[in-house]
Design an enzyme around this catalytic site. Structure first.
Site, PDB file in Angstrom:
ATOM      1  N   LYS A 194      48.389  36.893  46.450  1.00 54.50           N
ATOM      2  CA  LYS A 194      48.178  35.920  47.545  1.00 54.50           C
ATOM      3  C   LYS A 194      46.804  36.090  48.175  1.00 54.50           C
ATOM      4  CE  LYS A 194      51.658  37.122  50.074  1.00 54.50           C
ATOM      5  NZ  LYS A 194      52.419  38.068  49.239  1.00 54.50           N
ATOM      6  N   THR A 210      44.166  37.613  46.996  1.00 52.25           N
ATOM      7  CA  THR A 210      43.146  37.302  46.000  1.00 52.25           C
ATOM      8  C   THR A 210      42.949  35.781  45.917  1.00 52.25           C
ATOM      9  OG1 THR A 210      43.872  39.261  44.786  1.00 52.25           O
ATOM     10  CG2 THR A 210      42.506  37.693  43.575  1.00 52.25           C
ATOM     11  N   ARG A 237      44.530  39.173  57.045  1.00 54.35           N
ATOM     12  CA  ARG A 237      44.940  40.266  57.934  1.00 54.35           C
ATOM     13  C   ARG A 237      44.120  41.532  57.693  1.00 54.35           C
ATOM     14  NH1 ARG A 237      51.147  40.781  56.667  1.00 54.35           N
ATOM     15  NH2 ARG A 237      50.414  40.021  54.668  1.00 54.35           N
ATOM     16  N   LYS A 284      49.604  52.286  45.895  1.00 56.41           N
ATOM     17  CA  LYS A 284      48.356  51.582  45.596  1.00 56.41           C
ATOM     18  C   LYS A 284      48.456  50.095  45.976  1.00 56.41           C
ATOM     19  CE  LYS A 284      45.504  51.758  41.540  1.00 56.41           C
ATOM     20  NZ  LYS A 284      44.202  52.235  41.885  1.00 56.41           N
ATOM     21  N   ALA A 311      55.433  41.798  58.297  1.00 56.87           N
ATOM     22  CA  ALA A 311      56.012  40.490  57.966  1.00 56.87           C
ATOM     23  C   ALA A 311      57.539  40.499  58.068  1.00 56.87           C
ATOM     24  CB  ALA A 311      55.570  40.062  56.574  1.00 56.87           C
ATOM     25  N   PHE A 352      54.502  38.200  52.389  1.00 58.01           N
ATOM     26  CA  PHE A 352      55.743  38.055  51.625  1.00 58.01           C
ATOM     27  C   PHE A 352      55.828  36.692  50.924  1.00 58.01           C
ATOM     28  CE2 PHE A 352      58.248  41.279  54.478  1.00 58.01           C
ATOM     29  CZ  PHE A 352      57.515  42.299  53.946  1.00 58.01           C
ATOM     30  N   PHE A 398      46.724  35.793  34.628  1.00 52.92           N
ATOM     31  CA  PHE A 398      46.598  37.172  34.128  1.00 52.92           C
ATOM     32  C   PHE A 398      46.243  37.088  32.643  1.00 52.92           C
ATOM     33  CE2 PHE A 398      48.135  40.405  37.199  1.00 52.92           C
ATOM     34  CZ  PHE A 398      48.339  39.559  38.279  1.00 52.92           C
ATOM     35  N   TRP A 403      40.337  35.547  39.917  1.00 51.43           N
ATOM     36  CA  TRP A 403      40.315  37.005  39.825  1.00 51.43           C
ATOM     37  C   TRP A 403      39.250  37.449  38.813  1.00 51.43           C
ATOM     38  CZ3 TRP A 403      41.422  40.534  35.855  1.00 51.43           C
ATOM     39  CH2 TRP A 403      41.559  41.873  36.267  1.00 51.43           C
TER      40      TRP A 403
HETATM   41  P1  ADP Z   1      49.237  40.010  47.623  1.00 50.73           P
HETATM   42  O1  ADP Z   1      48.331  39.496  48.685  1.00 50.73           O
HETATM   43  O2  ADP Z   1      50.151  38.944  47.081  1.00 50.73           O
HETATM   44  O3  ADP Z   1      49.956  41.237  48.013  1.00 50.73           O
HETATM   45  P2  ADP Z   1      46.792  40.791  46.299  1.00 50.73           P
HETATM   46  O4  ADP Z   1      46.001  39.547  46.258  1.00 50.73           O
HETATM   47  O5  ADP Z   1      46.463  41.786  47.339  1.00 50.73           O
HETATM   48  O6  ADP Z   1      48.354  40.439  46.355  1.00 50.73           O
HETATM   49  O7  ADP Z   1      46.701  41.446  44.836  1.00 50.73           O
HETATM   50  C1  ADP Z   1      47.346  42.658  44.531  1.00 50.73           C
HETATM   51  C2  ADP Z   1      46.643  43.353  43.381  1.00 50.73           C
HETATM   52  O8  ADP Z   1      46.770  42.568  42.192  1.00 50.73           O
HETATM   53  C3  ADP Z   1      45.139  43.556  43.607  1.00 50.73           C
HETATM   54  O9  ADP Z   1      44.803  44.876  43.255  1.00 50.73           O
HETATM   55  C4  ADP Z   1      44.487  42.578  42.665  1.00 50.73           C
HETATM   56  O10 ADP Z   1      43.266  43.070  42.143  1.00 50.73           O
HETATM   57  C5  ADP Z   1      45.513  42.401  41.578  1.00 50.73           C
HETATM   58  N1  ADP Z   1      45.430  41.048  41.011  1.00 50.73           N
HETATM   59  C6  ADP Z   1      45.506  39.879  41.683  1.00 50.73           C
HETATM   60  N2  ADP Z   1      45.360  38.841  40.842  1.00 50.73           N
HETATM   61  C7  ADP Z   1      45.175  39.364  39.610  1.00 50.73           C
HETATM   62  C8  ADP Z   1      44.958  38.794  38.311  1.00 50.73           C
HETATM   63  N3  ADP Z   1      44.915  37.466  38.142  1.00 50.73           N
HETATM   64  N4  ADP Z   1      44.812  39.622  37.255  1.00 50.73           N
HETATM   65  C9  ADP Z   1      44.878  40.973  37.439  1.00 50.73           C
HETATM   66  N5  ADP Z   1      45.079  41.576  38.634  1.00 50.73           N
HETATM   67  C10 ADP Z   1      45.223  40.782  39.697  1.00 50.73           C
HETATM   68 MG    MG Z   2      48.096  40.096  50.694  1.00 53.72          MG
END
Ligand code: ADP
Ligand code: MG
Length: 559
Positions: free
Chosen positions: A74, A76, A97, A108, A276, A304, A384, A412
């Site tokens: 989300k 990202t 946030r 992680k 959340a 979430f 991905f 990404w």
């Molecule tokens: P959320 O906000 O939904 O919790 P994030 O955007 O913080 O998710 O992403 C969580 C992790 O997943 C990050 O470390 C990010 O680098 C990885 N990630 C997000 N999109 C991709 C993608 N398309 N391919 C590989 N890794 C990804």
């Molecule tokens: Mg997030």
């Protein structure tokens, strides 16, 4: 895959612009910025107040399907979409946030986005940043200290020491502090009683800061915090022990939004970070309303899945701040669809179109739910590398049957160049004027009916189960004048139901309400439906074991 860089490696290589230049892009003069180093700044309260009356830009919500261990992205996507909108010539600000230290050293997962869609400086953002969370911790604990001090010096307010409703907080995962006995050691140390700590993001002060329109509003809400009850059950407020003024002083700077930049040098506001579950899970109202004055587009995220995050964004944040979202993006991944369709995490690498199709039911319900708020929807498929053409087509074909569109996004891997199509679609939806936003239920609806409305309309449950004490408590709050508050659902994020293992789009389930809590300062009633952890613990191998400073003084191992 040796050429795939980690989030922190990409962030470190960023060519950042001085923060004053980022501010200038938004028309913020240097004197209205309070720099914290070269790459972060707070925006002054005076400048924010002077924006009143200016027209607002358009507000875009990024939300998602129910999270799976596969990861949705989300943040990202929120950052990527902000960059994508700037790329196609719209002035856009990303609002997200701040991060808590707890998850940083526990499991992680950073808070600044990922890949080529990140906010920088990500190290600062994931650590102390501009000190907002420390200020919130201090303000919260000042109130805790004042309560025990009030009792020590004679308890003029007649607080029933068995019914103190205010715990202490710390921004750390530390299970040892969940339940403690304080004031041991003799008369000089006060009256021994059971107490405990929550993590700072679970503090009501955090929720209050994130829902306050300005400093006056902040002070009023802090005064309305219920710190405990008397023997006759009447509430004692923070203002009764004169805590609100000093707490506001401690929060004066924390109340000002933080300006940073994306990897592509576009502006981002990073401000506030309420839980959340027992709170509403969105960045601060003041950051969002300020961004709307300064940009054509504001892209923001709710925590979430959409059943919790989007519902609270609409029913709590937008309702209270008078915000009118113009479009919503629901983030989905092929991997998550597969998991919803029954595939195990270790088997996600193998193509399985049938499982994708099956798992789409979860996405479909979120699409239909968000439409119930009158907001136009588009689905973003966060790409991905393991996704196959056929799997992607399956998601797109399914979403078409719902009268919506699913757009493949490669932000990404590629940054804004990978998300142009989504940006154009968002502009089309937002500028169509189709948004007819309204919250799910009116203020006047009785509290229990509000819970039922969410359970039935959003979770597709058959019924809400609550015993007499819960119903009586809600009734008493209605009598005391809290009946017009929205409800804040604390439910598992992994399912529409209260059972985290029930994936897909379950029906026929019931929602048992275990407990209700009044956050009178924040202005919502928390409805607890399962085990809710407000002080997390660390895992057996915490990620802190991999974090260190390298020879050049750079941080390693932080995502
Ligand atoms: P959320 O906000 O939904 O919790 P994030 O955007 O913080 O998710 O992403 C969580 C992790 O997943 C990050 O470390 C990010 O680098 C990885 N990630 C997000 N999109 C991709 C993608 N398309 N391919 C590989 N890794 C990804
Ligand atoms: Mg997030």
């Amino acid at each position: 895959m040796a050429d795939v860089k980690s989030d922190i490696e990409i962030a470190r290589a960023a060519k950042k612009q001085p923060i004053l230049e980022i501010g200038a892009k938004l028309g913020i003069p240097p004197e209205a910025l309070l720099p914290y180093g070269h790459d972060k700044a707070k925006i002054t309260a005076g400048f924010i107040a002077a924006q009143k009356g200016k027209p607002d830009g358009r507000l875009i919500l990024v939300t998602a399907i129910n999270p799976t261990p596969a990861g949705e992205g989300k943040t990202t996507t929120t950052v990527g979409l902000g960059d994508g909108l700037n790329r196609i010539g719209r002035k856009a600000i990303t609002c997200i946030r701040e991060a808590s230290l707890g998850p940083c050293f526990g499991v992680k997962g950073g808070a600044a986005g990922g890949g080529y869609a990140q906010v920088v400086p990500m190290e600062d953002m994931n650590l102390h940043f501009t000190g907002d969370f420390h200020a919130i911790t201090s303000a919260h604990n000042l109130l805790a200290a004042l309560i025990d001090n009030h009792i020590y010096w004679g308890n003029e307010q007649n607080i029933d020491t068995r019914r103190i409703a205010w715990r202490r907080v710390m921004d750390m995962n530390d299970r040892a502090l969940r339940q403690i006995v304080c004031s041991l050691g003799g008369v000089a140390n006060g009256y021994p009683r059971e107490a405990g700590f929550d993590i700072t993001v679970a503090s009501e002060v955090m929720a209050i800061l994130c829902l306050s329109m300005d400093l006056r509003d902040l002070e009023r809400r802090l005064g309305n915090i219920i710190i405990g009850y008397r023997r006759d059950k009447s509430p004692v407020f923070a203002r009764d022990i004169k805590a609100d003024g000093a707490m506001t002083v401690l929060l004066k700077d924390a109340m000002q939004p933080n300006l940073v930049q994306t990897l592509e040098n576009n502006p981002a506001f990073v401000h506030g970070g309420p839980f959340a579950n027992i709170a509403h899970g969105c960045n601060s109202v003041i950051a969002t309303t300020t961004a709307l004055k300064l940009a054509d587009y504001v892209v923001t995220e709710a925590g979430f899945g959409a059943d919790l995050g989007a519902e609270k964004f609409f029913d709590i944040k937008c309702r209270k701040a008078g915000l009118k979202p113009d479009a919503a993006v629901i983030v989905a991944t092929v991997r998550a669809m597969k998991m919803n369709g029954g595939v195990k995490k270790d088997d996600l690498g193998r193509e399985d179109v049938e499982a994708v199709r099956k798992g789409c039911a979860n996405l479909g319900r979120h699409v239909q739910n968000v439409k119930k708020f009158g907001v136009p929807v588009v689905v973003a498929i966060n790409h991905f590398t393991s996704d196959t053409e056929a799997e992607i087509r399956a998601v797109q074909a399914y979403v078409e049957t719902l009268g919506a569109e699913a757009i493949l996004c490669r932000h990404w891997a590629l940054g804004s160049a990978g998300i142009e199509e989504l940006a154009r679609k968002v502009v089309e939806l937002a500028e169509s004027g189709h948004s007819q936003f309204s919250p799910l239920y009116p203020d006047e609806m009785p509290l229990f009916e509000k819970i039922e409305t969410i359970a039935k309309d959003i979770y597709h449950a058959d019924a809400v189960i609550a015993d007499k004490t819960v119903r009586a408590q809600l009734h008493m709050w209605e009598q005391q004048g809290y009946g017009r508050l929205p409800v804040c659902m604390a439910k598992t994020q992994y399912s529409f139901s209260t059972d985290p293992n029930l994936r897909g789009a379950p029906t026929g389930h019931t929602v048992p309400v275990r407990e209700v809590r009044l956050s009178a300062g924040a202005g919502f009633v928390v409805v607890v439906t399962g085990e809710i952890m407000t002080m997390p613990g660390l895992p057996k191998v915490p990620s802190s074991e991999r974090i260190f400073l390298n020879e050049e003084g750079h941080i390693e191992g932080l995502f």
